[in-house]
Enzyme design. Structure first.
Site, PDB file in Angstrom:
ATOM      1  N   THR B  14       0.830  -1.216   0.000  1.00  0.00           N
ATOM      2  CA  THR B  14       0.000   0.000   0.000  1.00  0.00           C
ATOM      3  C   THR B  14       0.860   1.259   0.000  1.00  0.00           C
ATOM      4  O   THR B  14       0.650   2.171  -0.808  1.00  0.00           O
ATOM      5  CB  THR B  14      -0.896   0.006   1.251  1.00  0.00           C
ATOM      6  OG1 THR B  14      -1.632  -1.218   1.256  1.00  0.00           O
ATOM      7  CG2 THR B  14      -1.855   1.166   1.228  1.00  0.00           C
ATOM      8  N   VAL B  15       1.827   1.315   0.897  1.00  0.00           N
ATOM      9  CA  VAL B  15       2.619   2.539   1.030  1.00  0.00           C
ATOM     10  C   VAL B  15       3.485   2.755  -0.209  1.00  0.00           C
ATOM     11  O   VAL B  15       3.564   3.867  -0.749  1.00  0.00           O
ATOM     12  CB  VAL B  15       3.482   2.502   2.302  1.00  0.00           C
ATOM     13  CG1 VAL B  15       4.306   3.774   2.420  1.00  0.00           C
ATOM     14  CG2 VAL B  15       2.608   2.303   3.530  1.00  0.00           C
ATOM     15  N   LYS B 107       9.097   1.417  11.763  1.00  0.00           N
ATOM     16  CA  LYS B 107       9.291   1.742  13.186  1.00  0.00           C
ATOM     17  C   LYS B 107       9.967   0.604  13.932  1.00  0.00           C
ATOM     18  O   LYS B 107      10.765   0.831  14.834  1.00  0.00           O
ATOM     19  CB  LYS B 107       7.950   2.087  13.830  1.00  0.00           C
ATOM     20  CG  LYS B 107       6.912   1.001  13.647  1.00  0.00           C
ATOM     21  CD  LYS B 107       5.573   1.502  13.130  1.00  0.00           C
ATOM     22  CE  LYS B 107       5.648   1.870  11.663  1.00  0.00           C
ATOM     23  NZ  LYS B 107       4.366   1.955  10.981  1.00  0.00           N
ATOM     24  N   VAL B 134       6.129   7.092  12.257  1.00  0.00           N
ATOM     25  CA  VAL B 134       5.398   7.510  13.458  1.00  0.00           C
ATOM     26  C   VAL B 134       4.177   8.341  13.072  1.00  0.00           C
ATOM     27  O   VAL B 134       4.306   9.383  12.433  1.00  0.00           O
ATOM     28  CB  VAL B 134       6.309   8.338  14.395  1.00  0.00           C
ATOM     29  CG1 VAL B 134       5.544   8.756  15.641  1.00  0.00           C
ATOM     30  CG2 VAL B 134       7.551   7.546  14.776  1.00  0.00           C
ATOM     31  N   ILE B 138       0.993  12.574   9.894  1.00  0.00           N
ATOM     32  CA  ILE B 138       1.254  13.732  10.763  1.00  0.00           C
ATOM     33  C   ILE B 138       2.748  14.023  10.776  1.00  0.00           C
ATOM     34  O   ILE B 138       3.531  13.137  11.095  1.00  0.00           O
ATOM     35  CB  ILE B 138       0.789  13.453  12.208  1.00  0.00           C
ATOM     36  CG1 ILE B 138      -0.683  13.030  12.245  1.00  0.00           C
ATOM     37  CG2 ILE B 138       1.017  14.674  13.084  1.00  0.00           C
ATOM     38  CD1 ILE B 138      -1.149  12.593  13.638  1.00  0.00           C
ATOM     39  N   LYS B 207       6.933   3.310  18.200  1.00  0.00           N
ATOM     40  CA  LYS B 207       6.839   4.726  17.817  1.00  0.00           C
ATOM     41  C   LYS B 207       7.205   5.624  19.000  1.00  0.00           C
ATOM     42  O   LYS B 207       7.952   6.592  18.845  1.00  0.00           O
ATOM     43  CB  LYS B 207       5.420   5.024  17.330  1.00  0.00           C
ATOM     44  CG  LYS B 207       5.057   4.256  16.057  1.00  0.00           C
ATOM     45  CD  LYS B 207       3.559   4.311  15.763  1.00  0.00           C
ATOM     46  CE  LYS B 207       3.212   3.478  14.531  1.00  0.00           C
ATOM     47  NZ  LYS B 207       1.754   3.308  14.353  1.00  0.00           N
TER      48      LYS B 207
END
Lengths: 428, 428
Positions: B14-15, B107, B134, B138, B207
């Site tokens: 996905t990423v 992570k 993390v 954001i 994280k």
């Protein structure tokens, strides 16, 4: 360890003294993080003899901030004097001409002269940083310029004047009228010398115009920001909006539309249970919406010694670390000249009016709305106050022009008492 | 314009596909912001023939991510494969050895090997970036490392596992027990292959350990994180906590105390009307508290294609712009070896227990608390369920050891039915 980064600090008010305190109290921490010491070599302010809550005896003194900006022992000129013309502008220009980087908290200066200053700095290979100019301690310029740089930005919103948010939330919590809370805020020292900078939305509009430039790659165009202050917001509207599940905020919104760049700093209704709706007191909040990241919400103190000095020092430490970016995230000469959207995006509206207690009065209003092309989402009629019946309407999406049209039609119905109130509902 | 920055992308889940989409769809935007084009030259994944939602035909293919990391036409190695050992570690080490910068979303890798990898990268003059590791989209690593670099950090907190927050908020809103919502989450694909990484708090603990290293200038010490998952949280506790004005969150807290570095990833109660308490569903929230800036709250999507790829690309664009920092904000060799605090900071606690319906039962519990040195802030006794009386207590501040002592004393009163529940109340 590399040579120290040498600061010249112009302005010894609250923010300036906050910077002095951080540099003095966190010298070791900053050197560890920046990889080199950060020191103040000289300072400038209007009155040398004024008592200040910091020991400045180790620093050189310049009565003239232009002279400070030109000192050979200054690498970075920090401008925390304020004012969009006069000494702040002259000293910033002098700093760039003298080959210094600039860190400023001055939103007015950049809203009016940002393009020229950025071009001058970039032509000279210098950097202007202004994290402290927008939303105090919240690192929103960095988040937008760097963290979200992979996003096409859709919308940027924010409550960015703590004084206005204090007034609006205090009106609601204490049930007090605007004039009374305004006077409270003045006595608490929350207002600028010219209060219209706060309550007229000008200060927050400056900030919005800077965010818009970064988000959309356009020249700062503060003159194109639709500005409306909070002076006309009544306690009645705050209460009625709350009854309908909303809060009233002085909300900045910038978005690129098919009709051009839309920039508004106006009172808006937002859902009471949204992050923006829940924001109390002097706190600031910025909402960044990107095509990949979705919605990012940043919240923190928008003013005050510590938060604003924190933002100044974030920029200073970036420079000490060698982080250098164009002022608005891409070279100033590549920023587009934005076409200002003449018509704001359609939105639901909150309408409040008082009707004569006559048969058919409400039907006439509903007909006028329909004739203006506006449909009604929700309506609430309150118990009669004497012969008058207050009515609240939440519309489906309509443009401001349609709402103006409807209000003009209301006038000819003959059932209205006084002027109706119309406030945009921003979908957040 | 400068030469393109060339990416080697390892991992096409996905990423990875999200990264491909941004690079392809925003080539112009990225070049304008970065000052140079950003291109993918080659990719790697386990199965070349798998159908993927992106056109990869223009890119080189490497079956082995180590070979990808070593390609001469790659400047930045992007590791979005996952796993804290095996190929991800080998390829990251190979990239550094071959003189590449690294951007990773991993992570687990950094929580276990971050110190060694950072030292290797810095010795080689290379950079490791991990914004995507993390809190998804954001930009919290950037905010903490750069934006708040002028602050002595006091505390870092966060809800950083969206699956756990989804489960807890869904239990509350739907009134469903843990096992049922866990199964829902599994069917929705929200859980890792090893669900204990999520619900055991391990992923979120990874994280937290990375944030703590940056905030306090200490070596990553994941092994010292106090870990407790959400598997024991009952719908009863969620309901009773709500009755007392709280929400239950899997909350990470890191703070430097006089007794050493405290790192916890455990279920906690937080006030229902706080930003953390109001956080619903899979959204993440990080709270950063600095001595100058006060409290900064960051909120956004913690996972998903777009948000995670946005974070990867923020790092990539930083590298394209020449922004280069040590992995944890200061050189890895200068990070202190933290002493782990053996006793967590005192806090109020929520206690729930069921008592036999005997005269004096409650007095015995109150006496046991007093004997353990714990005083009662609020108590609530519910209507009897058969012969049993459920009791809720909110204590004044107490250490975990004192609470353990009290619970041991409860056992000898002879009035307890089953085991009491104790959950820390974090003051936010």
């Amino acid at each position: 360890m590399a040579a120290p980064l040498r600061l010249g600090l112009a302005g010894l008010g609250t923010v300036g003294i906050g910077v002095v305190k951080i540099v003095q109290n966190h010298a070791g921490l900053i050197a560890a993080r920046a990889g080199r010491p950060v020191v103040i070599t000289a300072v400038s302010a209007r009155d040398k003899s004024k008592a200040r809550d910091a020991d400045l005896s180790a620093y050189g003194w310049e009565a003239d901030p232009v002279a400070l900006a030109q000192r050979a022992d200054v690498d970075v000129f920090i401008e925390v004097m304020g004012g969009h013309d006069g000494p702040a502008k002259a000293a910033t220009e002098a700093a760039i001409a003298a080959g210094k980087d600039v860190v400023t908290a001055n939103k007015a200066l950049l809203a009016h002269h940002g393009q020229a200053l950025a071009e001058a700095a970039e032509a000279a290979g210098r950097v202007i940083r202004f994290e402290a100019a927008v939303a105090g301690g919240i690192p929103v310029i960095k988040a937008l310029t760097e963290g979200l740089a992979g996003n096409g930005m859709r919308r940027v919103m924010g409550v960015m004047n703590g004084t206005c948010n204090y007034i609006l939330t205090r009106m609601q919590s204490a049930g007090l009228p605007y004039a009374e809370v305004f006077e409270e805020a003045r006595q608490l020292g929350y207002l600028e010398a010219d209060p219209n900078l706060d309550v007229g939305g000008i200060d927050a509009g400056h900030k919005l115009s800077l965010l818009a430039a970064i988000a959309f790659g356009t020249r700062v165009s503060f003159d194109a920001v639709e500005l409306e202050g909070i002076g006309a917001i009544s306690i009645d509207d705050i209460r009625h909006a709350a009854d309908m599940g909303f809060r009233i905020k002085l909300l900045g919104v910038a978005q690129m539309t098919g009709r051009g760049l839309e920039q508004r700093m106006t009172p808006c209704l937002v859902p009471a249970d949204s992050p923006l709706g829940q924001l109390q007191g002097g706190t600031n909040m910025v909402v960044l919406e990107g095509d990949s990241v979705g919605q990012i919400v940043l919240r923190g103190a928008g003013a005050g010694m510590g938060p604003t000095a924190s933002a100044v020092m974030g920029d200073v430490i970036d420079l000490a670390r060698g982080i250098r970016l164009p002022t608005f995230g891409q070279p100033a000469t590549t920023l587009a000249s934005p076409v200002a959207a003449r018509v704001a995006t359609a939105a639901p509206w909150y309408l409040r009016m008082t009707l004569l207690d006559k048969p058919g009065a409400l039907a006439k209003i509903a007909t006028a709305l329909g004739d203006a092309g506006i449909s009604i989402d929700r309506m609430r009629q309150y118990g009669h106050e004497g012969a008058h019946a207050p009515v609240l309407i939440v519309t489906h999406k309509a443009t401001g022009a349609d709402v103006d049209d409807a209000i003009a039609r209301f006038a000819s119905t003959g059932v209205l008492v006084g002027d109706p109130v119309a406030i945009r509902i921003e979908e957040v």
